[in-house]
Design a protein around this motif. Sequence first.
Motif, mmCIF file in Angstrom:
data_model
loop_
_atom_site.group_PDB
_atom_site.id
_atom_site.type_symbol
_atom_site.label_atom_id
_atom_site.label_comp_id
_atom_site.label_asym_id
_atom_site.label_seq_id
_atom_site.Cartn_x
_atom_site.Cartn_y
_atom_site.Cartn_z
ATOM 1 N N TYR A 89 1.250 -1.112 0.072
ATOM 2 C CA TYR A 89 -0.182 -0.126 -0.443
ATOM 3 C C TYR A 89 0.849 1.001 -0.028
ATOM 4 N N PRO A 90 0.310 2.043 -0.817
ATOM 5 C CA PRO A 90 1.461 3.447 -0.689
ATOM 6 C C PRO A 90 1.341 4.198 0.538
ATOM 7 N N LYS A 91 2.533 4.849 0.440
ATOM 8 C CA LYS A 91 2.947 5.743 2.149
ATOM 9 C C LYS A 91 3.302 6.699 2.100
ATOM 10 N N ILE A 92 3.154 8.054 2.671
ATOM 11 C CA ILE A 92 3.228 9.634 1.496
ATOM 12 C C ILE A 92 4.306 10.065 3.093
ATOM 13 N N PRO A 97 -9.375 0.467 -2.104
ATOM 14 C CA PRO A 97 -9.222 1.925 -3.259
ATOM 15 C C PRO A 97 -10.024 3.207 -2.089
ATOM 16 N N CYS A 98 -10.327 2.904 -1.438
ATOM 17 C CA CYS A 98 -11.062 3.664 -0.471
ATOM 18 C C CYS A 98 -10.642 5.372 -0.081
ATOM 19 N N GLN A 99 -8.689 5.182 -0.202
ATOM 20 C CA GLN A 99 -7.928 6.104 -0.244
ATOM 21 C C GLN A 99 -7.662 7.032 1.511
ATOM 22 N N HIS A 100 -8.367 6.643 2.465
ATOM 23 C CA HIS A 100 -8.122 7.018 3.415
ATOM 24 C C HIS A 100 -7.003 6.356 4.081
ATOM 25 N N CYS A 101 -6.483 7.752 5.297
ATOM 26 C CA CYS A 101 -5.119 7.636 5.836
ATOM 27 C C CYS A 101 -5.122 7.484 7.194
ATOM 28 N N PHE A 102 -4.225 6.552 7.306
ATOM 29 C CA PHE A 102 -3.020 6.234 8.752
ATOM 30 C C PHE A 102 -1.935 6.832 9.223
ATOM 31 N N HIS A 103 -1.534 6.660 10.164
ATOM 32 C CA HIS A 103 -0.566 6.370 10.330
ATOM 33 C C HIS A 103 0.226 4.868 10.453
ATOM 34 N N ALA A 104 1.248 5.036 9.453
ATOM 35 C CA ALA A 104 2.092 3.443 8.339
ATOM 36 C C ALA A 104 1.544 2.818 9.839
ATOM 37 N N LEU A 124 2.708 8.506 6.683
ATOM 38 C CA LEU A 124 1.011 8.185 6.831
ATOM 39 C C LEU A 124 1.272 6.769 5.615
ATOM 40 N N LYS A 125 0.096 6.688 5.279
ATOM 41 C CA LYS A 125 0.092 5.211 4.350
ATOM 42 C C LYS A 125 -1.781 5.024 4.383
ATOM 43 N N THR A 126 -1.676 5.239 2.530
ATOM 44 C CA THR A 126 -2.950 4.696 2.476
ATOM 45 C C THR A 126 -3.939 3.678 1.898
ATOM 46 N N ILE A 127 -4.647 3.235 1.845
ATOM 47 C CA ILE A 127 -5.410 2.638 2.134
ATOM 48 C C ILE A 127 -6.687 2.358 0.528
ATOM 49 N N GLU A 187 5.270 19.781 4.694
ATOM 50 C CA GLU A 187 4.716 21.154 6.239
ATOM 51 C C GLU A 187 3.587 21.679 5.978
ATOM 52 N N SER A 188 2.847 21.522 4.808
ATOM 53 C CA SER A 188 1.722 21.972 4.221
ATOM 54 C C SER A 188 0.512 20.499 5.021
ATOM 55 N N LYS A 189 1.112 19.445 5.422
ATOM 56 C CA LYS A 189 0.199 18.524 5.542
ATOM 57 C C LYS A 189 -0.761 18.251 5.023
ATOM 58 N N ARG A 190 -0.804 18.303 3.750
ATOM 59 C CA ARG A 190 -1.627 18.276 2.013
ATOM 60 C C ARG A 190 -1.661 17.228 2.373
ATOM 61 N N LEU A 191 -3.117 15.821 2.809
ATOM 62 C CA LEU A 191 -3.095 14.675 1.911
ATOM 63 C C LEU A 191 -4.245 14.760 0.988
ATOM 64 N N PRO A 192 -4.335 13.515 0.080
ATOM 65 C CA PRO A 192 -5.469 13.577 -1.190
ATOM 66 C C PRO A 192 -6.748 13.877 -0.276
ATOM 67 N N LYS A 193 -7.010 13.186 1.051
ATOM 68 C CA LYS A 193 -8.047 13.948 1.504
ATOM 69 C C LYS A 193 -7.759 14.843 2.627
ATOM 70 N N ILE A 194 -8.408 16.792 1.924
ATOM 71 C CA ILE A 194 -8.475 17.426 2.957
ATOM 72 C C ILE A 194 -8.630 17.217 4.359
ATOM 73 N N GLY A 195 -9.645 16.722 5.082
ATOM 74 C CA GLY A 195 -9.872 16.906 5.771
ATOM 75 C C GLY A 195 -9.494 15.658 6.940
ATOM 76 N N ASP A 196 -8.720 14.853 6.231
ATOM 77 C CA ASP A 196 -7.959 13.888 7.086
ATOM 78 C C ASP A 196 -7.008 14.800 7.734
ATOM 79 N N ALA A 197 -7.276 14.613 8.552
ATOM 80 C CA ALA A 197 -6.330 16.162 9.835
ATOM 81 C C ALA A 197 -5.297 14.948 10.598
#
Length: 381
Positions: free
Chosen positions: A309-312, A346-353, A341-344, A316-326
């Motif tokens: 699964y892809p890692k990010i 096909p839902c593209q939700h982000c979490f700490h890896a 971070l790592k995304t799942i 500094e801008s903390k910009r993510l595929p989903k803006i609200g994922d803070a």
Amino acid sequence: MDFTKVISFSFLILSLIIPTKTTATCTNAVCRHGDPIIRFPFRLNSHQSKSCGYRGFDLSCDTKGFNRTTITLPFSGNFTVERINYGAQEILINDPNNCLPKRILELNLSTTPFSGVYARRFTFFSCPTSDYLRFRPLNPITCLSGENSTVFATASPRMMNYMSSQSCRLMKTVEVPVRWPFYEQTVSYSELSGDLWLTWRVPRCSRCEIRGGKCGIKSNSSTETICSDAHKPAIPRRARYAIAIGAGIPGALITFGLFCFVYSKISSCIKRRRRLVPSPDINNNNVQAHYLQSSIMITGLDGPTIESYPKIVLGESKRLPKIGDATCSICLSDYEPKETLKTIPPCQHCFHADCIDEWLKLNGTCPVCRNSPEPPRNHNS
């Protein structure tokens, strides 16, 4: 000047210097049943005071008989509001006259607080109606087409090159806020009738929403926001992480216990059979292995799948595929710059890896949407 006047004058000066807190009661509003609930940063013009919303987030109810929730964008006109996701800070809008492609050609978000979550470049072509079949499987945009010309829109470079070489007239190339992930085949043949997917970065209320709080303006003389009634975690991140991951342990223990129980029964059965039958069947070991394999319940994902699964690495801008994922939904800690971070898909939700790696070892579903992640196409299980 007597003492009473001095006191009155002093209170007047203090009221001008010290900001007055918002005292208006801001209750949720809605235009009609089934429409999005309206609350901060949005406000309904006819029902909520200005202090209940943020500048540029005014909504209204359509007065043409349908009473639909409407937003007016400067230089772009009125759009119906189809859905608002306050936690993700996203809004979906569409054309009330059912010709969204026409509105897209004139869309201008530069003076609004909104921007596209994901933008895709589309090129519009006007082609002779007599040549319509030559451009299949492109879908014609009927509300822009006429008797002698048919309008198409595509994001496929291959289709753009082909249409440019034919008797089609290039109308315009525009950036369209689309939903993501947007598969190439859908993009190529789209008639752009779906909703426009927009987001906003200010005010930042996603963290407050995730924690169940109420976001609002701090004072009448400020644009600073505060979060009230939020459920703040009382334990540090590592403890929350351990508890969240621990939620999968009871299931693992039950599975392990079941495995041990079944294994002991099978072993006892085989031993008894060996005692009764002096010459055991040569395939007993295979039978035992078959029963053992069928008794194991695999609830998590395998290591290669999780690792694929892809890692990010957060900037500094903390910009993510989903803006609200803070905030990480597993440990409930805010993301910080330089964290991995790592995304799942096909839902593209982000979490700490590290959080999602441990989670997926025990639970084969996304912690947010509970959908089962799809294994990558090049992964051989």
